[in-house]
Scaffold this active site. Structure first.
Site, PDB file in Angstrom:
ATOM      1  N   TYR A 169       0.847  -1.198   0.000  1.00 31.83           N
ATOM      2  CA  TYR A 169       0.000   0.000   0.000  1.00 31.83           C
ATOM      3  C   TYR A 169       0.882   1.247   0.000  1.00 31.83           C
ATOM      4  CZ  TYR A 169      -3.781  -3.176   1.260  1.00 31.83           C
ATOM      5  OH  TYR A 169      -4.690  -4.204   1.255  1.00 31.83           O
ATOM      6  N   SER A 170       0.508   2.208  -0.830  1.00 25.52           N
ATOM      7  CA  SER A 170       1.244   3.474  -0.879  1.00 25.52           C
ATOM      8  C   SER A 170       0.921   4.315   0.350  1.00 25.52           C
ATOM      9  CB  SER A 170       0.866   4.253  -2.143  1.00 25.52           C
ATOM     10  OG  SER A 170       1.282   3.575  -3.303  1.00 25.52           O
TER      11      SER A 170
ATOM     12  N   TYR B  68      -0.913  -0.502 -11.444  1.00 25.60           N
ATOM     13  CA  TYR B  68      -1.061  -1.883 -10.972  1.00 25.60           C
ATOM     14  C   TYR B  68      -2.296  -2.528 -11.599  1.00 25.60           C
ATOM     15  CZ  TYR B  68      -3.695   1.215  -7.880  1.00 25.60           C
ATOM     16  OH  TYR B  68      -4.498   2.217  -7.404  1.00 25.60           O
TER      17      TYR B  68
END
Length: 435
Positions: free
Chosen positions: A223-224, A435
């Site tokens: 997760y960013s 993604y």
């Protein structure tokens, strides 16, 4: 002149499933589509890999930097690689000989790499096609802060670090539309006294508890980070994430995301196991007068929120001189757009924001690249400024259209896109994280 015969023995490029965080960076950047994946592993096709090594540097964990010397005719197949939990042990020369005979063993000392093939994509007529990945940079801006990586993980001294949930807030409207749930959460994690330094544009891995259908521990999910370097709450050792609850796959088939549902259901006081941080190139510039153009969809807004908030804090403290912020933010509907309300409250003089919705009832479909073309005159000026940096984050399907829009903006303004595109890549000024 006859082409050289393929080497009998190759140094096969493999991905370590123990370290890989399934971030899709390698697959998205591979110019010959040699990398693919299923729900568990990312793998490399030995028949397609041409040893360009474009995937090595961008990999945040180093999992892509693995090799095994193999007889070409016995190279590990994609089907084999997809079943792995760990990399196979390197075969000895005798073991390789046993696979295909003494001839392969005799050649093994050369271990010649395959000849590179053309990386220029072609359409069915033989014409060159536009490929966005060719322009994505794998180096950070020259003024980016130093990024710490892999402090915790399978190959680190400490495998995971425990973080405590100190906040969990929904940041989209509640509801469903045409079967799509858009329950997106802003989650704050605190690391207490444990060191976990991060920068805008980096990511972390969440290790979901429990095991999969085969009884194996779940792989970490990436997760960013959605908060700036000094924390979601300034001065605290914390960070935030933007997580959408996954209830179906990209084909619309029902599937319950393991990590996303685990995270969205967490309560304040719960704990999670974290690895990372990851990422050394998708970092923001720090020099005065640097401009940032952010293009994102959905939860791809996380790193953009982090960059925007860091600039906002610098601006409030009077410690940053100039520099434009421009944001193109897309979603299917306004209700699905995270942080829509807070973004509207930011002053126009601080950030130039444009929204694009593709599923608004009664309205034509509009995507981020459409909004970019509407601001072509401003983007053309920014493209010519060496202090401008572009960041693209979201679903893979958006990437080609966004970079092609930049190409068209430059071309229509009479600029040389080949020169500009090359400079963007060479100087760390166009970053693609899809993604």
């Amino acid at each position: 002149m006859n082409a050289p015969a393929p080497a009998a023995v190759i140094k096969q490029h493999l991905i370590d499933p123990e370290i890989c965080i399934r971030c899709n960076t390698c697959e998205s950047i591979c110019p010959v589509q040699a990398i693919t994946h299923d729900s568990r592993n990312y793998v490399v096709d030995a028949e397609k890999c041409n040893w360009c090594n474009d995937c090595i540097s961008p990999c945040p964990t180093g999992s892509i930097d693995n090799y095994r010397t193999m007889p070409r005719i016995k190279a590990y197949s994609l089907a084999e690689q997809l079943t792995w939990d760990t990399l196979p042990v390197e075969l000895s020369a005798a073991e390789r000989a046993a696979l295909v005979g003494d001839e392969a063993a005799d050649v093994a000392t050369t271990e010649t790499e395959p000849e590179p093939v053309s990386e220029t994509p072609m359409d069915p007529t033989g014409q060159e096609t536009f490929k966005s990945a060719a322009y994505g940079s794998i180096i950070p801006p020259w003024s980016a802060a130093h990024a710490y990586t892999n402090l915790y993980g399978p190959k680190a001294a400490q495998k995971t670090v425990t973080a405590t949930v100190t906040g969990n807030v929904r940041v989209t409207e509640v509801g469903q539309q045409v079967g799509h749930d858009y329950d997106t959460h802003h989650i704050v994690l605190d690391f207490g006294a444990m060191p976990f330094p991060v920068l805008e544009g980096q990511s972390i891995g969440i290790v979901p508890p429990g095991t999969d259908a085969q009884g194996r521990p779940h792989h970490p999910r990436q997760y960013s980070i959605a908060s700036p370097r000094n924390g979601e709450r300034p001065g605290y050792n914390n960070l935030s994430l933007t997580i959408k609850r996954v209830l179906e796959d990209h084909s619309g088939q029902p599937v319950r995301g393991v990590a996303s549902n685990f995270m969205c259901d967490l309560q304040v006081g719960d704990t999670v196991e974290v690895i990372g941080p990851f990422g050394t190139s998708f970092l923001m510039p720090n020099h005065p007068k640097s401009n940032i153009v952010m293009i994102c969809t959905g939860t791809g807004s996380a790193p953009m929120r982090a960059m925007t908030e860091w600039r906002r804090r610098l601006r409030q403290s009077g410690k940053f001189e100039g520099g434009k912020l421009m944001l193109f933010f897309g979603a299917r509907t306004q209700a699905e757009l995270p942080y829509f309300g807070p973004l509207q409250n930011l002053p126009r003089v601080f950030i130039d924001t444009h929204f694009a919705f593709s599923r608004t009832p009664g309205q034509p479909k509009r995507y981020v690249q459409d909004a970019m073309r509407e601001r072509a005159a401003d983007l053309a000026v920014l493209l010519q400024d060496p202090n401008t940096y572009f960041y693209v984050c979201g679903l893979k399907s958006m990437e080609e259209g966004v970079v092609l829009a930049l190409h068209d903006v430059a071309t229509q303004a009479g600029l040389n896109w080949d020169a500009i595109g090359a400079a963007l890549k060479r100087e760390g000024r166009l970053h693609l994280e899809t993604y």
